[in-house]
Motif scaffolding. Structure first.
Motif: not given
Length: 577
Positions: A264-269
Motif C-alpha cells: 500500500v502506498s501513501g497515495t492510497d490514504v
C-alpha cells in the motif's frame, strides 16, 4: 464689542513635551530590558552574513488539479520540508512561504547542502510494508543468524518474557504500557519483540549450498545495519524500490526491520487526522481510497493470521519506519492507530500519513551558497558603508545647522536604539534575520530620518526669516513640517510595503527594514525631536539667536516683525507724501 479671536495654540499636546519624552523613554527601557531578559542581545543574522545555503522552491501546476497551489497545500509543504530539514540535524533552519507559490529554505552553515537540496524539495514516498523481522537498532556481528531458503530471515514467533509482562497480547481496550502503537478495530498493541540471545532473528533453517545470494546479502545488510547513527539510518533507506525486500530503521533509531515489498502506498490514504477516542486518549484515524481500501484489506487479512512480529505492518516515510502497528483482524476503508499518543505525536503521525509526500511538485528556482568568511566580509563592508554615510550626514548637519545638529544627533541615537532592540527581539519572535539587503535598508533609513529633521528645521528657519521669535516659530512651523514629514514617510512606507509583497527572497529583508525604520522615523520625530526642540527653544542659547545655534536671525536674513510691517501703509499720492 467683538469677541477676541482665539490664537492658535500648541497642537497635539506639544505644550507639554515632557509627556512625550517620558513615553519614548519608557518604550526604550522596556525594549532594552526585554532584549536582555530574553537573552537575544544581538540581531539574528541571515545566511548571507552567517553563512549557509538558501534554496528557493517554486511550486508547479499539476495537470488536472488547477487549484492545487493554495495556502493549505503550501503550509503543509512547509511543515513537511521543515521536518525533513530538522531530521538532518539542522538548528535554526528557516522554512517559510514567499508569495503564492514559493518556499524559501534557509539552512545555516555546518549542514551538507547537497543532502539538504536532495531532501527539501523531493516528493518523498510513503509506503505500508509487512514486517518480516525486527530487533534493536544496534549493529550485530554478521553471520550470527542464517538466512532461510525463502530469502527472508524468520524470527522466533514466541515473545520474550519482557513482552509478555508488558502485555503484548492485550486487547484493544487494554491500557498502552509500552512505547509501541496498536491498531484498533483490529488489534493488539504494537510492541517490538525482543531479539534472541544472539541479538539477531532466529532463522528456521540452517544454511545450505543452495542459499539464495540475495537472501544472504539481505541478512548481511540486516546484521551490519546500525540504526543508532543518523548516517546508518539514511543509508538503510537509500535507493530502495517499492518492490524490493529491504532493511530499514525506526525514525528514533531504536529498532531495525526487515520489510517485505510495499503493498500500500501513501497515495492510497485518503485522509488521516488526530482525534480523541471515547476513553479520552489520542488516536490517529485513517481513511483509504476505494482502491487503497482493497489493498489494505488484503494485507491486514493476511497479517492478522501471523504471529509477532510478522503480524505488523510498517509505515515507512523516506526510508524510515515512523510506526509499526500490529494487526489482529482484517481492516478495510477505515482504521485507527492507538497507543501512548500525545496530541502533538498524534497530529504528527496524521500529518505523515496524509502528507508523507509533498502535496505539490516543486523545482529549484534559485540556490545560493555563502561561506561564513564571505558573510563576515559583507557585514563588515555594510557597517563601514553605514558609518561613512552617518559621518557625512553628521558633517553636513554640523556645518549647516550648527547647534541644531545636536538635536538631530540625539534623534538619530534614539532611532538607532529602537531599531537595534526591535531587530534583536523580532528574530526569535517572527524569525526576522538581518541579511545584507536589510543592512542596506537600515543605511537608507539614515537619510530618510535626516530628511525629516531637515524639513522641520527649515520650516523653523522660514518662520524666523518672517520676523518671528523662536518659540512661536517652533510651534507655527510644526504643523507645516508635520504634513510634509507624514507624506514623505507614507510614500517611503508604501514603496517598502509593495516591495515586500511582490518580491521573493532576500529583497524582502530590505523592504522590511525600510518599512520598520520609516515607522520609527515618525515615532522619533513626533515623540522626541519635536518635544526636544520645544524645550531647547526655551533656553537662552537658542532663543537669543546665538551665532552657533543655527537660528541667528541676522544670518538668516530675518525681516522686521510682521505686525509692525503690516501697520505701515505705503502712501499712494506723491503730494500726500
Amino acid at each position: 464689542m467683538a469677541a477676541p479671536k482665539k490664537g492658535r495654540g500648541p497642537s497635539g499636546g506639544q505644550g507639554r513635551p515632557g509627556r512625550a519624552l517620558a513615553l519614548i523613554l519608557i518604550a526604550m527601557v522596556a525594549l532594552t530590558g526585554g532584549m536582555f531578559l530574553s537573552g537575544h542581545t544581538t540581531p539574528r543574522l541571515g545566511i548571507d552574513l552567517a553563512g549557509g545555503t538558501s534554496i528557493t522552491l517554486k511550486a508547479q501546476s499539476q495537470p488536472g488539479k488547477p487549484d492545487a497551489i493554495n495556502q493549505t497545500n503550501m503550509d503543509t509543504a512547509v511543515s513537511i520540508i521543515e521536518r525533513r530539514v530538522n531530521g538532518l540535524g539542522v538548528s535554526e533552519a528557516e522554512v517559510q512561504t514567499e508569495g503564492r507559490d514559493n518556499i524559501i529554505v534557509n539552512i545555516p552553515k555546518g549542514t551538507n547542502s547537497k543532502q539538504a537540496r536532495e531532501q527539501v524539495g523531493t516528493t518523498a514516498q510513503l509506503y505500508f510494508r509487512p514486517v518480516l523481522a525486527v530487533t534493536d537498532g544496534k549493529a550485530t556481528p554478521t553471520g550470527t543468524a542464517s538466512p532461510s531458503a525463502s530469502g527472508s530471515p524468520k524470527p522466533s514467533a514466541s515473545p520474550s518474557n519482557k513482552e509478555t509482562a508488558s502485555g503484548s497480547k492485550a486487547t484493544p481496550s487494554a491500557s498502552a504500557t509500552t512505547q509501541g502503537r496498536a491498531v484498533t478495530g483490529a488489534l493488539a498493541k504494537d510492541t517490538s519483540p525482543s531479539p534472541s540471545a544472539s541479538g539477531t532473528p532466529k532463522a528456521s533453517a540452517s544454511p545450505s549450498a543452495s542459499v539464495d545470494p540475495a537472501a544472504a546479502e539481505l541478512q548481511k545488510k540486516f546484521a551490519a545495519l546500525d540504526c543508532s547513527t543518523k548516517a546508518g539510518r539514511a543509508k538503510a533507506g537509500a535507493d530502495v524500490k517499492p518492490t524490493d525486500t529491504t532493511v530499514a530503521c525506526s525514525s528514533e533509531g531504536d529498532a531495525k526491520f526487515v520489510l517485505g515489498p510495499a503493498e500500500v502506498s501513501g497515495t492510497d490514504v485518503d485522509s488521516a487526522k488526530g482525534a480523541i477516542d471515547q476513553n479520552g486518549q489520542w488516536i490517529v484515524q485513517m481513511e483509504f481510497t476505494h482502491g487503497g481500501a482493497k489493498k489494505f484489506q488484503k494485507i491486514t487479512g493476511r497479517l492478522s493470521q501471523q504471529q509477532q512480529p510478522q503480524n505488523q505492518f510498517a509505515i515507512v516515510l523516506d526510508g524510515e519506519v515512523v510506526s509499526a502497528p500490529s494487526v489482529r483482524t482484517t481492516l478495510s476503508a477505515n482504521a485507527e492507530i492507538s497507543g501512548s499518543f500525545t496530541q502533538q505525536s498524534a497530529q504528527d503521525l496524521a500529518n505523515v500519513l496524509s502528507y508523507g509526500a509533498l502535496p505539490l511538485t516543486f523545482h529549484e528556482d534559485t540556490v545560493t551558497t555563502v561561506t561564513a568568511a564571505l558573510g563576515g566580509e559583507q557585514l563588515q563592508a555594510g557597517l563601514i558603508a553605514g558609518a561613512i554615510g552617518l559621518a557625512l550626514v553628521v558633517i553636513y548637519l554640523v556645518a549647516y545647522y550648527r547647534g541644531l545638529a545636536s538635536i538631530a544627533l540625539l534623534s538619530l541615537m534614539v532611532s538607532g536604539v529602537l531599531t537595534y532592540t526591535l531587530m534583536a527581539l523580532l528574530g526569535p519572535a517572527i524569525g526576522f534575520a538581518l541579511n545584507l539587503p536589510a543592512v542596506c535598508g537600515a543605511i537608507v533609513a539614515i537619510g530618510i530620518t535626516a530628511d525629516s529633521f531637515i524639513v522641520y528645521f527649515e520650516r523653523i528657519r522660514d518662520e524666523i526669516r518672517e520676523g518671528r521669535t523662536l518659540r512661536p516659530a517652533v510651534e507655527r512651523a510644526w504643523p507645516r513640517a508635520r504634513r510634509t514629514i507624514l507624506v514623505s514617510d507614507f510614500v517611503s512606507f508604501l514603496a517598502a510595503a509593495v516591495l515586500f509583497v511582490v518580491t521573493v527572497g532576500k529583497v524582502k529583508g530590505f523592504a522590511f527594514t525600510l518599512g520598520l525604520t520609516t515607522l520609527l522615523d515618525v515615532v522619533v520625530v513626533f515623540l522626541f525631536t519635536k518635544p526636544v526642540m520645544t524645550l531647547m527653544a526655551r533656553t537662552k542659547f537658542f532663543s537669543s539667536g546665538h551665532p552657533w545655534s543655527g537660528l541667528d536671525p541676522r544670518r538668516l536674513g530675518a525681516k522686521p516683525p510682521l505686525r509692525r510691517s503690516r501697520r505701515v501703509n505705503a502712501p499712494t499720492d506723491p503730494k500726500e507724501a
